[in-house]
Design a protein around this motif. Structure first.
Motif, PDB file in Angstrom:
ATOM      1  N   ILE A  16       0.817  -1.216   0.000  1.00 20.20           N
ATOM      2  CA  ILE A  16       0.000   0.000   0.000  1.00 20.20           C
ATOM      3  C   ILE A  16       0.849   1.264   0.000  1.00 20.20           C
ATOM      4  CG2 ILE A  16      -1.973  -1.125   1.087  1.00 20.20           C
ATOM      5  CD1 ILE A  16      -1.120   0.100   3.711  1.00 20.20           C
ATOM      6  N   HIS A  17       2.106   1.130  -0.351  1.00 22.34           N
ATOM      7  CA  HIS A  17       2.965   2.308  -0.394  1.00 22.34           C
ATOM      8  C   HIS A  17       2.931   2.922  -1.787  1.00 22.34           C
ATOM      9  CE1 HIS A  17       4.543  -0.322   2.791  1.00 22.34           C
ATOM     10  NE2 HIS A  17       4.702   0.801   3.430  1.00 22.34           N
ATOM     11  N   SER A  51       0.857   1.999   8.272  1.00 24.80           N
ATOM     12  CA  SER A  51       1.250   2.598   6.986  1.00 24.80           C
ATOM     13  C   SER A  51       1.074   4.095   7.097  1.00 24.80           C
ATOM     14  CB  SER A  51       0.362   2.054   5.871  1.00 24.80           C
ATOM     15  OG  SER A  51       0.462   0.655   5.834  1.00 24.80           O
ATOM     16  N   PRO A  52       2.146   4.820   6.917  1.00 24.19           N
ATOM     17  CA  PRO A  52       2.015   6.273   7.102  1.00 24.19           C
ATOM     18  C   PRO A  52       1.225   6.908   5.960  1.00 24.19           C
ATOM     19  CG  PRO A  52       4.216   5.718   6.271  1.00 24.19           C
ATOM     20  CD  PRO A  52       3.508   4.422   6.513  1.00 24.19           C
ATOM     21  N   ASN A  84      -2.497   5.068   9.288  1.00 23.93           N
ATOM     22  CA  ASN A  84      -3.271   4.037   8.600  1.00 23.93           C
ATOM     23  C   ASN A  84      -2.895   2.663   9.136  1.00 23.93           C
ATOM     24  OD1 ASN A  84      -4.419   2.253   6.803  1.00 23.93           O
ATOM     25  ND2 ASN A  84      -3.777   3.351   4.970  1.00 23.93           N
ATOM     26  N   SER A 129      -3.382  -1.055   8.451  1.00 24.25           N
ATOM     27  CA  SER A 129      -3.851  -1.936   7.374  1.00 24.25           C
ATOM     28  C   SER A 129      -4.482  -3.187   7.943  1.00 24.25           C
ATOM     29  CB  SER A 129      -2.667  -2.338   6.486  1.00 24.25           C
ATOM     30  OG  SER A 129      -1.788  -3.189   7.229  1.00 24.25           O
TER      31      SER A 129
END
Lengths: 225, 496
Positions: free
Chosen positions: A104-105, B209-210, B213, B215
Motif C-alpha cells: 500500500i505504499h 502505513s504512514p 493508517n 492496514s
C-alpha cells in the motif's frame, strides 16, 4: 508569437507557479495563440529546464512537484481548447501505473506519475494493492504502451512477476512494455522476472519510458486483439 | 558535606526534546488521532465502537481520554527469554540492547563483496555469528531466504533462528495468516502457548502505513498478538517530507499518533498485553527520493520518537546502526558508528539494524562484526566515568609520588579490566597480525567472521522438540513446495 509570453510560460513552470501558468495560458488563448504552440514552445521547454536543473542538483523533489503542478494547471486550460480544435496534444505514450498486490505504499509511484505526466505521457494510476489482472485489464482498455509497477516491501516485490505473467496471459506482452521500481527492486530483479526495465527514481523512469517508446516506434508494431 | 564516592558517577544520557515540547507533541498527537482520525479496517471496527470510539467511513476518531487510559494499561516493562528460560532482554527504563536488522532480501557476498540474493545458508551463518557476539542480546529473522518458497518465508526464517540460536528473537509477520504459524512454531519450541506467554521468546514488529493508517494485516497482527500474550513492537515509519510532515518535530507527532492509535487497538483487544513504542522513521531525501537511515536527521527522529515513549514510561525501540553506503566502507561505518552511540545514549531498549547497509536493502556479516565493535564501545560509554576504590586519584599518587609508576600498582592490575574495553581483532590497536601482514578492516572482519563460525557450537534443542519442529516444517511446507529443509543439515541425524 510574443517571445515574452512564451518566456513567461517557461518561467512559470520553472518557478512552480500554477496560478501564473494557468493565467498565462488563458491570456495566450485570448490573444489567439495556438494551444499547441503554447505547449511546445512555452511550457514544455520549462519542464526540460526543470529536468536539467534537477539532474544538476539545483532543483529538488518539492520543486519538481510544484513545476508539475504548474504544468497540470496550464494543460487544464489548453487541453479543452485542443479538443475543440479537433486535435489532441500528441502524447509521449500511455502509461498504466500502480503499486503491486499486497503493497500500500505509493510515494515513489506518485512521483513517477507526476513526472511522466509533466513530460507528456498520459498516465492512469490504479492506486495501491493492484493485482496483475487489473493491470492487464486497464492496459487493454487504454491500449497502454507501458505498465509501471511499484513495490516497497521485499515480500510484495515478488508480485511484480505476477504482472508480467498477467500481461502474457492476456496476450498483451508484445505490445506493452513493463517497468518496475521500488526500494527493494534492482535491475537484476527486473531482468529475472522478464520486465523491460528498472527505474531507480522518477527522472530515470521518465528517461526509460521515453527510450521504450522510441523502441516501440517499429513498422511491425502489433495491434491489440 | 561531600557525597560518598559510591554515590558519584552518572549514566551518560542524551535527550533532544525538553518537557514542554514533548507535551506539545503529545497534545497534537492526541488531536490527530481524533481529527482527522486514523484509518482502520473492518476487522477492528467493532472492537473500537464497543469502546465508544466513533468509526465512520473507515476512519476512527479516538478520544484523548480513552487513549490515555489505555496507555496507562501498557506494562512498563517486560522481558524476552532465552531458550534456557533466563531473561535476556529487558524492555524497561534505559536498558539498551541491540539486534541485527531484519528482512533483507540481499546479502553482500563475503568473497565478491557484491550484493546477491540471500539464501538460507546465509541466514544460518549470520545467526551463528550473532550467537557468538555478546553485544547482541537478541537475534532477528535477518534475511529473506530466496531458496525457500515465498509463502512460507516468514516462519521458515524463524525456524532457522530457533534451530541455531538460544537468544530471543525480534521478528515479524507479513500477513495475518503467517502470524498464527509463527506463534504456533514458537509454541512448539516453548512446549506450549502458556509457557510462551509466561516466558516470551520473541517479539513481533507491526508496522502502520504512514500516515495514520492501520492496514488489514497490521491490525490483525496487533489484535492477535495481544490475545496470544506475545509481545508486539510498533514500528511506525513516518518519512519526513513525503508521508509525514517535513519538519522533524512534525514527524515525531505523527509517530506518536501512530503509536498511540496502535496501542489503543492493542490494549482494547487485551488490556495489559506487552507492547513497545518503536519505529523506523526517516527523512525523505529531497534530491534522491531515498530514505537515508544513516542521515543525522533520521537519527534525530529516532531519538526524539523514543524520548516521547520514555516520557510516557513505555518500552522503546528504534532502527539505528544501519548505513546507506552500498559497501562496507568508511561512509557506512561512519553512519553506523554515529547512530550506535547516539542510540545508546538515548537509552533505547532495543536498537535494531546492525549489519544492514544500502538503505536497509542488504546485509553484510562482515559489517555485523564491525558494528559489534561500535556497539561494544557504546556499551562501555554507558558505564560512564565511575569512581572506584576509596579515593579517585590521591591514594594512587600516594604510592607512586612523582615517579608515576602507575603500571606497577595493584589498583592498576585490579581495575584495568573494568576501565578498559578490549576490542576484538577487528579493531587495529597496533598489535601485529600473526602472519605479519597488515590487513585492512574488511579483511580483519572477514577473518573474525571465520573465527566466530569456527568456534560456534550449536546447542541442540531437546530431541522431542526438534522432531516436532521438523515435522511441523515438513507438514506446513509441503503444500507450498518446500523441498527438504534448507539450512538445516541432516535433520534426521543427531544435530551437529
Amino acid at each position: 508569437m510574443p517571445n515574452d509570453t512564451l518566456s513567461a510560460m517557461r518561467q512559470s513552470i520553472i518557478e512552480g507557479a500554477p496560478d501564473t501558468a494557468s493565467s498565462l495560458a488563458q491570456r495566450a488563448l485570448s490573444d489567439g495563440m495556438a494551444p499547441i504552440d503554447a505547449i511546445n514552445n512555452g511550457y514544455v521547454p520549462g519542464m526540460h529546464d526543470v529536468g536539467e536543473q534537477f539532474a544538476r542538483g539545483q532543483m529538488f523533489l518539492p520543486d519538481m512537484m510544484a513545476s508539475a503542478e504548474a504544468m497540470r494547471a496550464a494543460m487544464a486550460v489548453l487541453d479543452p481548447e485542443l479538443r475543440k480544435l479537433g486535435t489532441e496534444r500528441p502524447t509521449a505514450g500511455v502509461v498504466v501505473l500502480g503499486t503491486t498486490k499486497g503493497d500500500i505504499h505509493e510515494i515513489g509511484k506518485i512521483l513517477v506519475g507526476t513526472m511522466l505526466t509533466a513530460h507528456g505521457f498520459m498516465v492512469h494510476d490504479l492506486g495501491v494493492d493492484v493485482a496483475g489482472e487489473k493491470f492487464a485489464a486497464k492496459a487493454r482498455e487504454l491500449k497502454a504502451d507501458i505498465v509501471g509497477v511499484s513495490a516497497l516491501l521485499t515480500t510484495t516485490m515478488r508480485n511484480q512477476k505476477g504482472v508480467v505473467e498477467a500481461l502474457e496471459t492476456a496476450g498483451l506482452r508484445a505490445q506493452v512494455k513493463i517497468i518496475v521500481g521500488g526500494a527493494p527492486v534492482t535491475r537484476r530483479w527486473a531482468e529475472e522476472i522478464g520486465a523491460d526495465g528498472y527505474a531507480k527514481d522518477a527522472m530515470s523512469a521518465v528517461s526509460l519510458a521515453q527510450e521504450l517508446m522510441q523502441r516501440k516506434q517499429q513498422p511491425e508494431l502489433q495491434q491489440f486483439m | 558535606m561531600r557525597p560518598p564516592l559510591h554515590r558519584l558517577g552518572m549514566r551518560p544520557k542524551l535527550e533532544l526534546l525538553d518537557k514542554p515540547l514533548i507535551e506539545r507533541i503529545l497534545e497534537e498527537a492526541f488531536q490527530l488521532i481524533d481529527d482527522p482520525g486514523v484509518r482502520v479496517v473492518p476487522y477492528v471496527e467493532d472492537l473500537l465502537r464497543a469502546a465508544g470510539i466513533t468509526v465512520k467511513d473507515g476512519v476512527a476518531h479516538i478520544p484523548e481520554a480513552l487513549a490515555r487510559r489505555l496507555l496507562d494499561l501498557v506494562p512498563r516493562g517486560f522481558c524476552l527469554y532465552d531458550r534456557l528460560g533466563k531473561p535476556a532482554v529487558h524492555y524497561t527504563g534505559d536498558t539498551v540492547h541491540f539486534d541485527p536488522g531484519s528482512s533483507c532480501l540481499n546479502i553482500l557476498d563475503p568473497d565478491t563483496q557484491q550484493p546477491r540474493p540471500a539464501m538460507s545458508t546465509d541466514l544460518v551463518r549470520l545467526v551463528q555469528v550473532a550467537e557468538m557476539l555478546p553485544q547482541f542480546a537478541a537475534q532477528s529473522t535477518a534475511m529473506v531466504c530466496n531458496d525457500v518458497p515465498q509463502d512460507i518465508g516468514d516462519w521458515y526464517r524463524l525456524l532457522l533462528v530457533l534451530w541455531y540460536s538460544e537468544k530471543p528473537v525480534v521478528t515479524g509477520a507479513f500477513s495475518a495468516q503467517s502470524l498464527h504459524t509463527l506463534i504456533d512454531l514458537l509454541a512448539v519450541e516453548s512446549r506450549g502457548r502458556e509457557n510462551l506467554r509466561r516466558n516470551p521468546r520473541a517479539i513481533f514488529d507491526v508496522c502502520p502505513s504512514p500516515p495514520l493508517n492501520w492496514s488489514e494485516f497490521a491490525s490483525q497482527n496487533l489484535v492477535d498478538l495481544a490475545r496470544a500474550g506475545v509481545p508486539a513492537e510498533i514500528v511506525s515509519m513516518p518519512l519526513a517530507g513525503a508521508t509525514a510532515p517535513v519538519t522533524l518535530v512534525g514527524s515525531v507527532v505523527q509517530h506518536a499518533a501512530e503509536c498511540i492509535s496502535g496501542i489503543t487497538i492493542h490494549q482494547l483487544a487485551q488490556p495489559g498485553a506487552p507492547i513497545v513504542w518503536g519505529g523506523a522513521p526517516a527523512i525523505f531525501d529531497m534530491r534522491s527520493g531515498k530514505t537515508p537511515m544513516g542521515a543525522i536527521e533520521t537519527v534525530m527522529l529516532d531519538l526524539s520518537c523514543s524520548q516521547v515513549g520514555k516520557y510516557l514510561g513505555l518500552p522503546t525501540h528504534a532502527y539505528l546502526v544501519a548505513g546507506d553506503g552500498r559497501f562496507v566502507d568508511a561512509q557506512v561505518e561512519m553512519e553506523s558508528g554515529i547512530s550506535t552511540v547516539l542510540g545508546a545514549l538515548a537509552g533505547i531498549n532495543m536498537i535494531s539494524g546492525a549489519g544492514m547497509l544500502d538503505f536497509l536493502a542488504c546485509h553484510s556479516i562482515e559489517k555485523l562484526v564491525i558494528d559489534a565493535e561500535a556497539i561494544a564501545s557504546a556499551q562501555r560509554l554507558l558505564e560512564g566515568v565511575q569512581p572506584r576504590g576509596v579515593s579517585l586519584a590521591v591514594d594512587m599518587f600516594a604510592q607512586t609520588g612523582l615517579q608515576g609508576d602507575f603500571l606497577k600498582l595493584k589498583e592498576t592490575r585490579a581495575l584495568f579490566r573494568k576501565e578498559q574495553h578490549f576490542p576484538s581483532s577487528v579493531i587495529d590497536r597496533g598489535l601485529p597480525a600473526p602472519d605479519g601482514t597488515s590487513p585492512d578492516i574488511l579483511q580483519r572482519a572477514k577473518h573474525r567472521v571465520d573465527e566466530l563460525i569456527s568456534t560456534y557450537e550449536r546447542h541442540a534443542l531437546p530431541s522431542d522438540v526438534e522432531q516436532e519442529l521438523i515435522a511441523f516444517a515438513q507438514r506446513a511446507g509441503a503444500a507450498f513446495g518446500l523441498k527438504g529443509l534448507p539450512g538445516i543439515l541432516n535433520p534426521d541425524l543427531a544435530p551437529a
